[in-house]
Design a protein around this motif. Structure first.
Motif, PDB file in Angstrom:
ATOM      1  N   ILE A  21       0.875  -1.172   0.000  1.00 28.34           N
ATOM      2  CA  ILE A  21       0.000   0.000   0.000  1.00 28.34           C
ATOM      3  C   ILE A  21       0.911   1.220   0.000  1.00 28.34           C
ATOM      4  CG2 ILE A  21      -1.810   1.268   1.208  1.00 28.34           C
ATOM      5  CD1 ILE A  21      -2.569  -1.414   2.557  1.00 28.34           C
ATOM      6  N   SER A  24      -0.538   7.059  -0.794  1.00 32.27           N
ATOM      7  CA  SER A  24      -1.854   7.588  -1.173  1.00 32.27           C
ATOM      8  C   SER A  24      -2.977   6.589  -0.901  1.00 32.27           C
ATOM      9  CB  SER A  24      -1.866   7.984  -2.655  1.00 32.27           C
ATOM     10  OG  SER A  24      -1.733   6.841  -3.477  1.00 32.27           O
ATOM     11  N   GLY A  25      -2.610   5.361  -0.429  1.00 32.97           N
ATOM     12  CA  GLY A  25      -3.612   4.365  -0.080  1.00 32.97           C
ATOM     13  C   GLY A  25      -3.918   3.351  -1.164  1.00 32.97           C
ATOM     14  N   SER A  26      -3.245   3.442  -2.305  1.00 36.27           N
ATOM     15  CA  SER A  26      -3.462   2.480  -3.396  1.00 36.27           C
ATOM     16  C   SER A  26      -2.733   1.175  -3.103  1.00 36.27           C
ATOM     17  CB  SER A  26      -2.956   3.043  -4.721  1.00 36.27           C
ATOM     18  OG  SER A  26      -3.684   4.179  -5.085  1.00 36.27           O
ATOM     19  N   THR A  27      -3.406   0.051  -3.344  1.00 34.25           N
ATOM     20  CA  THR A  27      -2.820  -1.271  -3.135  1.00 34.25           C
ATOM     21  C   THR A  27      -2.438  -1.889  -4.474  1.00 34.25           C
ATOM     22  OG1 THR A  27      -4.160  -1.634  -1.158  1.00 34.25           O
ATOM     23  CG2 THR A  27      -3.221  -3.589  -2.206  1.00 34.25           C
ATOM     24  N   TYR A  59       4.999   3.165   3.413  1.00 33.70           N
ATOM     25  CA  TYR A  59       4.708   2.058   2.504  1.00 33.70           C
ATOM     26  C   TYR A  59       4.538   0.804   3.345  1.00 33.70           C
ATOM     27  CZ  TYR A  59       6.190   5.056  -1.336  1.00 33.70           C
ATOM     28  OH  TYR A  59       6.289   6.078  -2.243  1.00 33.70           O
ATOM     29  N   HIS A  60       3.411   0.148   3.220  1.00 34.26           N
ATOM     30  CA  HIS A  60       3.121  -1.075   3.954  1.00 34.26           C
ATOM     31  C   HIS A  60       3.261  -2.246   2.986  1.00 34.26           C
ATOM     32  CE1 HIS A  60       1.363   1.170   7.361  1.00 34.26           C
ATOM     33  NE2 HIS A  60       1.080   2.036   6.400  1.00 34.26           N
TER      34      HIS A  60
END
Length: 85
Positions: A21, A24-27, A59-60
């Protein structure tokens, strides 16, 4: 991620998946063996993937395997903004 059997010998799992992720939250997700080649096998049961950090923030990441020799690794890394820009 390292997958091991009962005797701690590295084994190849049924499937290896990875995702991250971005700030910006996009996976974005990947599957080992697909044509993108993002997940790399180093040796039996040992896999990794690289991503490009395109900007500052958290960043996850997650990589996991299923089937025999299940394993998972979840990480967070932070990219700081460039103070010299």
């Amino acid at each position: 991620s390292t997958s091991t059997g009962g005797a701690a010998d590295a084994v190849d799992p049924a499937a290896v998946n990875a995702s991250y992720i971005n700030p910006s939250g996009s996976t974005t997700s990947y599957v080992y063996g697909s044509t993108d080649g993002v997940i790399v096998k180093l040796s039996a049961g040992i896999y990794y993937f690289d991503i490009s950090a395109t900007g500052p923030g958290d960043y996850h990441t997650r990589i996991y395997s299923t089937g025999s020799g299940q394993a998972a690794a979840v990480r967070l890394f932070r990219v700081e903004g460039d103070q010299f820009a």
